[in-house]
Each structure stands twice: as C-alpha cells, then as structure tokens.
Design a protein around this motif. Structure first.
Motif, mmCIF file in Angstrom:
data_model
loop_
_atom_site.group_PDB
_atom_site.id
_atom_site.type_symbol
_atom_site.label_atom_id
_atom_site.label_comp_id
_atom_site.label_asym_id
_atom_site.label_seq_id
_atom_site.Cartn_x
_atom_site.Cartn_y
_atom_site.Cartn_z
ATOM 1 N N PHE A 111 0.873 -1.363 0.077
ATOM 2 C CA PHE A 111 -0.006 -0.099 -0.108
ATOM 3 C C PHE A 111 1.069 1.249 -0.003
ATOM 4 C CE2 PHE A 111 -2.211 3.287 2.451
ATOM 5 C CZ PHE A 111 -3.205 3.636 1.467
ATOM 6 N N ARG A 112 1.828 1.459 0.724
ATOM 7 C CA ARG A 112 2.656 2.517 1.110
ATOM 8 C C ARG A 112 3.498 2.666 -0.251
ATOM 9 N NH1 ARG A 112 5.242 0.534 6.169
ATOM 10 N NH2 ARG A 112 6.970 0.305 4.685
ATOM 11 N N THR A 113 3.988 1.626 -1.073
ATOM 12 C CA THR A 113 4.586 1.656 -2.311
ATOM 13 C C THR A 113 3.889 2.318 -3.259
ATOM 14 O OG1 THR A 113 6.214 -0.158 -1.454
ATOM 15 C CG2 THR A 113 6.112 0.343 -3.803
ATOM 16 N N LEU A 114 2.424 1.591 -3.470
ATOM 17 C CA LEU A 114 1.747 1.902 -4.438
ATOM 18 C C LEU A 114 1.295 3.646 -4.531
ATOM 19 C CD1 LEU A 114 -0.403 -1.124 -5.009
ATOM 20 C CD2 LEU A 114 1.483 -0.113 -6.538
ATOM 21 N N LEU A 141 4.385 7.992 -18.322
ATOM 22 C CA LEU A 141 4.569 8.047 -16.836
ATOM 23 C C LEU A 141 3.376 6.893 -16.296
ATOM 24 C CD1 LEU A 141 6.082 11.288 -15.577
ATOM 25 C CD2 LEU A 141 7.060 9.172 -16.330
ATOM 26 N N PRO A 142 2.164 7.201 -16.677
ATOM 27 C CA PRO A 142 0.985 6.302 -16.063
ATOM 28 C C PRO A 142 1.063 4.920 -16.684
ATOM 29 C CG PRO A 142 0.126 8.543 -16.497
ATOM 30 C CD PRO A 142 1.505 8.593 -17.263
ATOM 31 N N LEU A 143 1.633 5.071 -17.864
ATOM 32 C CA LEU A 143 1.660 3.360 -18.460
ATOM 33 C C LEU A 143 2.753 2.730 -17.592
ATOM 34 C CD1 LEU A 143 1.390 4.049 -22.277
ATOM 35 C CD2 LEU A 143 -0.103 2.927 -20.659
ATOM 36 N N ILE A 144 3.926 3.585 -17.416
ATOM 37 C CA ILE A 144 5.025 2.996 -16.705
ATOM 38 C C ILE A 144 4.535 2.622 -15.133
ATOM 39 C CG2 ILE A 144 7.227 3.211 -15.538
ATOM 40 C CD1 ILE A 144 8.088 5.083 -17.889
ATOM 41 N N ALA A 145 3.851 3.402 -14.486
ATOM 42 C CA ALA A 145 3.228 3.259 -13.141
ATOM 43 C C ALA A 145 2.247 2.128 -13.070
ATOM 44 C CB ALA A 145 2.688 4.577 -12.579
ATOM 45 N N THR A 146 1.649 1.898 -14.213
ATOM 46 C CA THR A 146 0.619 0.847 -14.234
ATOM 47 C C THR A 146 1.422 -0.364 -14.213
ATOM 48 O OG1 THR A 146 -0.982 2.277 -15.254
ATOM 49 C CG2 THR A 146 -1.303 -0.110 -15.538
#
Length: 143
Positions: A74-77, A100-105
């Motif tokens: 949870f903290r990491t996400l 950036l959202p694609l990488i984060a996904t």
C-alpha cells in the motif's frame, strides 16, 4: 584486488540506498541489491549485516522472496502514484501524461502480483524462527 573494490562499491551503494529511504527521487532497492551483490562476493560480515539490518534487510528480503506485506504494498503504490501524478503536473506536457502512467501501471501490476508476506514476526515455534536472525531467502522463483 577485487575485494577492496567490491567493498567500496558496496559501501557507496549502501549510502545511496540509505539516502533513497528518505529522498523519493533516489531509488532504494537497486542500490541495496547492488550492495548485497558486492558484499556477497567480498565480505561475509558486511553481507550478514546488510541482510539482517532492521530497515535495509526488509528491502532485500522482499526482493529475494518475491513477497511484500500488504502494508508495504500500500505504501509503495501510494508513493508511486503520488510521485507520478506530481511529476505529470510539474512537467505539464502531454507525452508524460501518457508515458508515466503506463510505466506506473506496469510497476503497480508487478507489485500487486507479488505474493503477500505476513506482517507478524515469526513465533519461536514456527519454522521461520529456527533460521536465526537472518531473513529467509526462498530458492524458488515462482510468480
């Protein structure tokens, strides 16, 4: 000749990893893994210190066991997505809002798929407690 160099690289990497614990711009885990790699090949004492360290040992254990506690996930996400959204706003261009959202996904999917590790510490009667003070590193790499 290699041992002093590996110890120096391991210590430098450990310092960078320690800085990364408090600064969100600097990654922690890759530096700690590099330290563990260097210490494994150069100094058993430093390697044992690192893998049994109260803070740093958890990062390495999570990686070796392919597992994270639900709280750590949870903290990491939360940190990942807050950083991505903040970066997108600060950069302001259209391309970062896509890339950036694609990488984060992708990173989020990887983190979510990691097997859960219990948050409670092992009791004296459990098999994990028999292994001493060092964290248990699983040899199987099942996803």
């Amino acid at each position: 000749m290699w041992k002093p160099l590996l110890i120096a690289v391991g210590l430098l990497s450990l310092v960078c990893g320690a800085i990364g614990v408090v600064l969100p711009v600097i990654p922690t885990t890759p530096f700690l893994l590099l330290s563990a790699f260097c210490f494994t090949r150069s100094s058993e004492r430093l390697h044992n210190y690192l893998v049994s360290h109260r803070i740093f040992g958890e990062y390495i254990s999570n990686y070796y066991n392919h597992a994270m506690t639900p709280q750590h996930k949870f903290r990491t996400l939360l940190t990942l997505w807050c950083g991505i959204i903040l970066s997108c706003f600060l950069i302001g261009a259209t391309i970062p809002w896509i890339i950036l959202p694609l990488i984060a996904t992708g990173v989020s999917i990887h983190i979510i798929r990691l097997k859960p590790r219990p948050e409670a510490t092992p009791t004296a009667s459990s098999p994990e407690a028999d292994s001493g003070s060092e964290p248990h590193f699983a040899d199987d790499h099942k996803a």
